[in-house]
Motif scaffolding. Sequence first.
Motif, PDB file in Angstrom:
ATOM      1  N   VAL A 336       0.918  -1.149   0.003  1.00  0.00           N
ATOM      2  CA  VAL A 336      -0.102   0.230   0.149  1.00  0.00           C
ATOM      3  C   VAL A 336       0.857   1.260  -0.028  1.00  0.00           C
ATOM      4  N   PRO A 337       1.916   1.504   0.866  1.00  0.00           N
ATOM      5  CA  PRO A 337       2.762   2.900   0.989  1.00  0.00           C
ATOM      6  C   PRO A 337       3.664   2.729  -0.441  1.00  0.00           C
ATOM      7  N   LEU A 338       3.847   1.707  -0.923  1.00  0.00           N
ATOM      8  CA  LEU A 338       4.688   1.598  -1.992  1.00  0.00           C
ATOM      9  C   LEU A 338       3.808   2.028  -3.215  1.00  0.00           C
ATOM     10  N   MET A 339       2.681   1.632  -3.322  1.00  0.00           N
ATOM     11  CA  MET A 339       1.833   2.012  -4.375  1.00  0.00           C
ATOM     12  C   MET A 339       1.282   3.538  -4.410  1.00  0.00           C
ATOM     13  N   ARG A 340       1.244   3.973  -3.244  1.00  0.00           N
ATOM     14  CA  ARG A 340       0.850   5.256  -3.123  1.00  0.00           C
ATOM     15  C   ARG A 340       2.013   6.428  -3.060  1.00  0.00           C
ATOM     16  N   ALA A 341       3.157   5.832  -3.153  1.00  0.00           N
ATOM     17  CA  ALA A 341       4.405   6.639  -3.108  1.00  0.00           C
ATOM     18  C   ALA A 341       4.225   7.881  -4.242  1.00  0.00           C
ATOM     19  N   THR A 343       2.174   9.826  -4.940  1.00  0.00           N
ATOM     20  CA  THR A 343       0.659  10.202  -5.292  1.00  0.00           C
ATOM     21  C   THR A 343      -0.117  10.693  -4.271  1.00  0.00           C
ATOM     22  N   GLY A 344      -1.038  11.424  -4.371  1.00  0.00           N
ATOM     23  CA  GLY A 344      -1.856  11.855  -3.218  1.00  0.00           C
ATOM     24  C   GLY A 344      -3.123  11.420  -3.351  1.00  0.00           C
ATOM     25  N   LEU A 345      -3.872  11.051  -2.226  1.00  0.00           N
ATOM     26  CA  LEU A 345      -5.172  10.563  -2.260  1.00  0.00           C
ATOM     27  C   LEU A 345      -6.160  11.489  -2.027  1.00  0.00           C
ATOM     28  N   GLY A 346      -5.914  12.767  -1.978  1.00  0.00           N
ATOM     29  CA  GLY A 346      -6.788  13.790  -1.628  1.00  0.00           C
ATOM     30  C   GLY A 346      -7.566  14.081  -2.785  1.00  0.00           C
ATOM     31  N   LYS A 347      -6.984  13.887  -3.971  1.00  0.00           N
ATOM     32  CA  LYS A 347      -8.033  14.345  -5.315  1.00  0.00           C
ATOM     33  C   LYS A 347      -7.252  13.142  -6.547  1.00  0.00           C
ATOM     34  N   SER A 348      -8.030  13.200  -7.641  1.00  0.00           N
ATOM     35  CA  SER A 348      -7.616  12.284  -8.620  1.00  0.00           C
ATOM     36  C   SER A 348      -6.096  12.529  -8.816  1.00  0.00           C
ATOM     37  N   ARG A 349      -5.469  11.315  -9.437  1.00  0.00           N
ATOM     38  CA  ARG A 349      -4.193  11.147  -9.676  1.00  0.00           C
ATOM     39  C   ARG A 349      -3.567  12.166 -10.914  1.00  0.00           C
ATOM     40  N   GLU A 350      -4.616  12.148 -11.733  1.00  0.00           N
ATOM     41  CA  GLU A 350      -4.354  13.108 -12.945  1.00  0.00           C
ATOM     42  C   GLU A 350      -5.630  13.896 -13.183  1.00  0.00           C
ATOM     43  N   ASP A 351      -5.315  15.121 -13.641  1.00  0.00           N
ATOM     44  CA  ASP A 351      -6.535  16.088 -13.954  1.00  0.00           C
ATOM     45  C   ASP A 351      -7.550  15.592 -14.857  1.00  0.00           C
ATOM     46  N   ALA A 391      -4.333   6.452 -12.358  1.00  0.00           N
ATOM     47  CA  ALA A 391      -4.822   6.533 -11.380  1.00  0.00           C
ATOM     48  C   ALA A 391      -3.644   6.060 -10.178  1.00  0.00           C
ATOM     49  N   GLY A 392      -2.743   6.000 -10.850  1.00  0.00           N
ATOM     50  CA  GLY A 392      -1.429   5.440 -10.106  1.00  0.00           C
ATOM     51  C   GLY A 392      -1.455   3.803 -10.295  1.00  0.00           C
ATOM     52  N   LEU A 393      -0.519   3.118  -9.593  1.00  0.00           N
ATOM     53  CA  LEU A 393      -0.345   1.792  -9.690  1.00  0.00           C
ATOM     54  C   LEU A 393      -1.642   1.188  -8.856  1.00  0.00           C
ATOM     55  N   GLU A 394      -1.816   1.708  -7.766  1.00  0.00           N
ATOM     56  CA  GLU A 394      -2.782   1.276  -7.077  1.00  0.00           C
ATOM     57  C   GLU A 394      -4.505   1.144  -7.622  1.00  0.00           C
ATOM     58  N   GLY A 395      -4.613   2.101  -8.648  1.00  0.00           N
ATOM     59  CA  GLY A 395      -5.588   2.219  -9.332  1.00  0.00           C
ATOM     60  C   GLY A 395      -5.557   1.433 -10.814  1.00  0.00           C
ATOM     61  N   LEU A 396      -4.743   0.758 -11.057  1.00  0.00           N
ATOM     62  CA  LEU A 396      -4.732  -0.087 -12.329  1.00  0.00           C
ATOM     63  C   LEU A 396      -6.093  -0.710 -12.444  1.00  0.00           C
ATOM     64  N   TRP A 397      -6.625  -0.609 -13.651  1.00  0.00           N
ATOM     65  CA  TRP A 397      -7.853  -1.096 -14.322  1.00  0.00           C
ATOM     66  C   TRP A 397      -9.104  -0.637 -13.394  1.00  0.00           C
ATOM     67  N   THR A 398      -9.010   0.415 -12.795  1.00  0.00           N
ATOM     68  CA  THR A 398     -10.272   1.091 -12.167  1.00  0.00           C
ATOM     69  C   THR A 398     -10.973   1.909 -13.405  1.00  0.00           C
TER      70      THR A 398
END
Length: 546
Positions: A336-341, A343-351, A391-398
Amino acid sequence: MAHSRLPHLRRISQIFFLLLFIALLIFTSMRPASATTGDIHMRAPVRMFFVLDPLVAIANALATRALYRGLLWSLAILLPTLFLGRFFCGWICPMGTLQHFVGNMRSEAKRGKQRIESNRYKRWQTIKYVVLIGGLVAASFGSMIIGTLDPFSLLVRSIGLAVLPAFNFATRAVLVPMEHSHVLAVRTIGESLHTILQATVLDFRQAHFAQSLVLGILFLIILWASMRITRFWCRAICPLGALLGLVSRWSILGLHKDASSCDKCSRCLLNCQGGDDPIGGSPWRKSECLMCMNCVGSCPHDSLQFHFFRKEPEVASPDLGRRRTLTGLAIGAAAVPLMRANTGLGKSREDRLLRPPGSVDEPDFLSRCIRCGECMKVCPNNSLHPTLTQAGLEGLWTPTLVPRIGYCEPSCVLCSEVCPTGAIWQITPKDKGWVVGVSGTQHQPVRLGTAFYDRGRCLPWALATDCIVCEEWCPVSPKAIYVEEAQVVDAAGNTKTVKQPRVDPSRCVGCGACEYACPLQERPAVYVTSIGESRSPSSQILLNRT
């Protein structure tokens, strides 16, 4: 002899549930009847298999500290496992059925003694328990990454986003020329087949999805691996199978081996699907048995039978060991911390990451979404696609909305109807607030983002050329895109009046219709970003407010 009929009953059960799964997957789309009547609703329980999935229910409860509606039905699978073992894997699971079918195909790697040896228990079968432990630990930290490996998510994502669109394209490529043939018999056959398939299997529009080639190749690799190694996915990777294997250690139904009549012919191993060592002289591995009944059906001496409350030597629990258990815990805690490195969870990863209408805030979204692809499959405009890096690595295929391919239909909330975990909260068209003449219960409609203009590319702004396509396509009322007349000078020095489009951010809902309709093919002059999305307080446009 009664036991010899069990494999036949199991095959009937497998075929029934596989066909049911495929039928529900086909129904997970807006059918032509809905398109003509305007009644955009699901008419089948397309979420049924996910609702019955204990892995989804447990991971959802760990990640959200709650249980989304309907997931309690997973007890209908979990509780019988306490009595019957992994019957779900051998009798119901459609992914298991495909693995079973492919595993029975002839392969040079599985002939004679090689096949017998391949079907013996292997140490690598404990990998799925490491995957399960790591995934559940990650879920407890708020990440639903284990949903990527859920067998139902895998099937819907692979078949719904890759196989069915390819089948749809190939079928039309054959039938359309037949329908236009000058030969009456060929034309009649083509029209008849097209009518039948259109009403049953074919989608009314040709959908295509980002990464469908990758998803299809991964699916084929899994099937190919199962041809080489019997039920490779089920035995080595499947976290749902691992969960049911752990629960089955308390099952009261077990395999009885009559050593006096067994002549060690190894026919039971020849057809064993789970690698649970049903042969005499070896402890039976209860957590690996898929209850396929092939061993009892193939034994010529009736030496193998299933009985309740048997008292023979068995390996009830998976042979993990301390090292593999700690490995699973470490992977889950570190992932989890590696995937979120960075990248912020406060908003979308990309605009440009636009989530479907009704989606919860990004941290909650990633703690719920199991990457099943149901929302993408059901979208009538083919506007939802699986992410790769957006969406970052954590958001793959979302899911993400891609307006250039399709926009969000104002009256459609199908994605919220089919979402099994609450990543997309169930809303109504009234709640969405986009339908003209229908006011929602909220003060503001659901917003996916806000449209912006690139004036250096917009025809009225940059080239003094009339174009109001975006304003015409804007579906909200009053329109979020309006035009203002302006006097401009063209290249010849002539003064002319053009209508220049502008966006009212207080009205824009981010549906993407303007970007979809923009006539500039290479890169649209109007584009939608996630700024202003209603699901995230941190992604708002800062305006003067009282």
